[in-house]
Design a protein around this motif. Structure first.
Motif, short mmCIF file in Angstrom:
data_model
loop_
_atom_site.label_atom_id
_atom_site.label_comp_id
_atom_site.label_asym_id
_atom_site.label_seq_id
_atom_site.Cartn_x
_atom_site.Cartn_y
_atom_site.Cartn_z
N ALA A 32 0.83 -1.20 0.00
CA ALA A 32 0.00 0.00 0.00
C ALA A 32 0.87 1.26 0.00
CB ALA A 32 -0.92 0.00 1.21
N GLY A 33 1.97 1.22 0.72
CA GLY A 33 2.89 2.35 0.70
C GLY A 33 3.50 2.57 -0.67
N LEU A 34 3.86 1.49 -1.34
CA LEU A 34 4.40 1.60 -2.70
C LEU A 34 3.35 2.14 -3.66
CD1 LEU A 34 6.66 1.16 -4.73
CD2 LEU A 34 5.92 -1.21 -4.94
N ALA A 35 2.11 1.68 -3.52
CA ALA A 35 1.03 2.20 -4.38
C ALA A 35 0.81 3.68 -4.12
CB ALA A 35 -0.25 1.42 -4.14
N THR A 36 0.87 4.09 -2.86
CA THR A 36 0.72 5.51 -2.53
C THR A 36 1.86 6.33 -3.11
OG1 THR A 36 -0.38 4.87 -0.48
CG2 THR A 36 0.37 7.13 -0.64
N ALA A 37 3.09 5.80 -3.02
CA ALA A 37 4.23 6.50 -3.59
C ALA A 37 4.11 6.62 -5.11
CB ALA A 37 5.52 5.78 -3.23
N PHE A 38 3.59 5.57 -5.76
CA PHE A 38 3.39 5.62 -7.21
C PHE A 38 2.35 6.67 -7.59
CE2 PHE A 38 1.17 4.19 -11.05
CZ PHE A 38 2.23 4.23 -11.95
N LEU A 43 1.13 12.15 -9.68
CA LEU A 43 0.60 13.50 -9.47
C LEU A 43 1.70 14.55 -9.55
CD1 LEU A 43 -1.93 12.86 -6.57
CD2 LEU A 43 -2.45 13.32 -8.97
N ALA A 44 2.92 14.19 -9.18
CA ALA A 44 4.04 15.13 -9.21
C ALA A 44 4.71 15.18 -10.59
CB ALA A 44 5.07 14.76 -8.16
N GLY A 45 4.21 14.42 -11.54
CA GLY A 45 4.76 14.46 -12.89
C GLY A 45 6.04 13.66 -13.05
N PHE A 46 6.26 12.69 -12.20
CA PHE A 46 7.45 11.84 -12.23
C PHE A 46 8.75 12.64 -12.26
CE2 PHE A 46 4.55 8.41 -13.28
CZ PHE A 46 5.08 7.39 -12.50
N GLN A 47 8.80 13.71 -11.47
CA GLN A 47 10.04 14.45 -11.31
C GLN A 47 11.05 13.58 -10.57
OE1 GLN A 47 10.67 17.50 -12.61
NE2 GLN A 47 8.65 17.35 -13.57
N ILE A 48 12.32 13.92 -10.66
CA ILE A 48 13.39 13.10 -10.10
C ILE A 48 13.20 12.84 -8.60
CG2 ILE A 48 15.88 12.93 -9.73
CD1 ILE A 48 15.03 12.59 -12.65
N PRO A 49 12.89 13.85 -7.77
CA PRO A 49 12.71 13.55 -6.34
C PRO A 49 11.56 12.58 -6.07
CG PRO A 49 13.03 15.90 -6.65
CD PRO A 49 12.87 15.29 -8.02
N ALA A 50 10.49 12.69 -6.84
CA ALA A 50 9.36 11.77 -6.67
C ALA A 50 9.75 10.37 -7.12
CB ALA A 50 8.15 12.27 -7.44
N GLN A 51 10.51 10.28 -8.20
CA GLN A 51 10.99 8.96 -8.65
C GLN A 51 11.90 8.34 -7.60
OE1 GLN A 51 12.82 8.68 -12.49
NE2 GLN A 51 11.42 10.16 -13.37
N ARG A 52 12.81 9.15 -7.03
CA ARG A 52 13.71 8.63 -6.01
C ARG A 52 12.93 8.06 -4.83
NH1 ARG A 52 14.42 10.24 -1.44
NH2 ARG A 52 13.73 12.36 -1.87
N MET A 54 9.81 7.01 -4.80
CA MET A 54 9.06 5.82 -5.21
C MET A 54 9.98 4.61 -5.30
SD MET A 54 6.77 5.18 -8.61
CE MET A 54 8.20 5.10 -9.68
N TYR A 55 11.17 4.78 -5.88
CA TYR A 55 12.09 3.65 -6.01
C TYR A 55 12.63 3.21 -4.66
CZ TYR A 55 11.96 4.66 -11.00
OH TYR A 55 11.55 4.88 -12.28
N MET A 56 12.89 4.14 -3.75
CA MET A 56 13.37 3.76 -2.42
C MET A 56 12.30 2.99 -1.66
SD MET A 56 15.68 7.01 -1.23
CE MET A 56 16.61 6.19 0.05
N VAL A 57 11.06 3.44 -1.77
CA VAL A 57 9.96 2.70 -1.12
C VAL A 57 9.80 1.33 -1.79
CG1 VAL A 57 7.45 2.70 -0.76
CG2 VAL A 57 8.77 4.77 -0.34
N GLY A 58 9.97 1.27 -3.09
CA GLY A 58 9.87 0.00 -3.80
C GLY A 58 10.95 -0.99 -3.38
N ILE A 75 19.72 0.88 -0.24
CA ILE A 75 18.47 1.41 -0.77
C ILE A 75 18.74 2.65 -1.60
CG2 ILE A 75 16.23 2.39 -0.12
CD1 ILE A 75 16.49 0.69 2.49
N TRP A 76 19.61 3.51 -1.13
CA TRP A 76 19.97 4.73 -1.85
C TRP A 76 20.61 4.40 -3.19
CZ3 TRP A 76 24.56 7.11 -3.41
CH2 TRP A 76 24.49 8.46 -3.69
N TRP A 77 21.53 3.43 -3.21
CA TRP A 77 22.19 3.05 -4.46
C TRP A 77 21.22 2.43 -5.46
CZ3 TRP A 77 26.30 4.79 -6.52
CH2 TRP A 77 27.39 5.19 -5.75
N TRP A 78 20.30 1.58 -4.96
CA TRP A 78 19.32 0.99 -5.87
C TRP A 78 18.44 2.06 -6.49
CZ3 TRP A 78 19.01 -3.37 -8.35
CH2 TRP A 78 19.69 -4.48 -7.87
#
Length: 117
Positions: A32-38, A43-52, A54-58, A75-78
């Motif tokens: 559910a957290g990953l779905a919320t992050a996605f 909504l944020a337009g997949f900007q780099i901070p939002a992608q980071r 989402m990927y960290m939560v993933g 996690i940061w490196w992934w």
């Protein structure tokens, strides 16, 4: 913060039924957290901070589902690798350096980034 709210809400709802016998609450909350992050990243337009984020939560959700316990640095490196795979031109944007640099500084200040290097 929204990811935490989504995970908490899903965990709250999941505990109210007999469903934790099927799937543990922590795993449902991670999905559910990953779905919320996605949704937030959409909504944020997949900007780099939002992608980071989402990927960290993933990565954390995947680690939880597979029974692993990754270090913060891993996690940061992934997340860094996934952002660069999806958008190889990302290092040319200021949001990339600010986002990943800020998280690296926070991890360094917490003393977790170079623990097992």
């Amino acid at each position: 913060m929204l990811t935490g709210v989504g995970a908490s809400f899903a965990g709250f709802v999941w505990r109210r039924r007999a469903l934790p016998l099927i799937v543990p609450v922590s795993k449902v909350a991670a999905v559910a957290g990953l779905a919320t992050a996605f949704i937030y990243a959409c909504l944020a337009g997949f900007q780099i901070p939002a992608q980071r984020t989402m990927y960290m939560v993933g990565v954390v959700a995947f680690a939880l589902w597979t029974g692993r316990n990754p270090r913060s640095f891993d996690i940061w490196w992934w997340a860094l690798a996934l952002v660069l795979i999806v958008d190889p031109m990302a290092p040319y944007t200021p949001g990339f350096w600010l986002s990943f640099g800020a998280v690296a500084a926070i991890l360094y200040a917490m003393g977790e980034i170079f623990l097992a290097c």
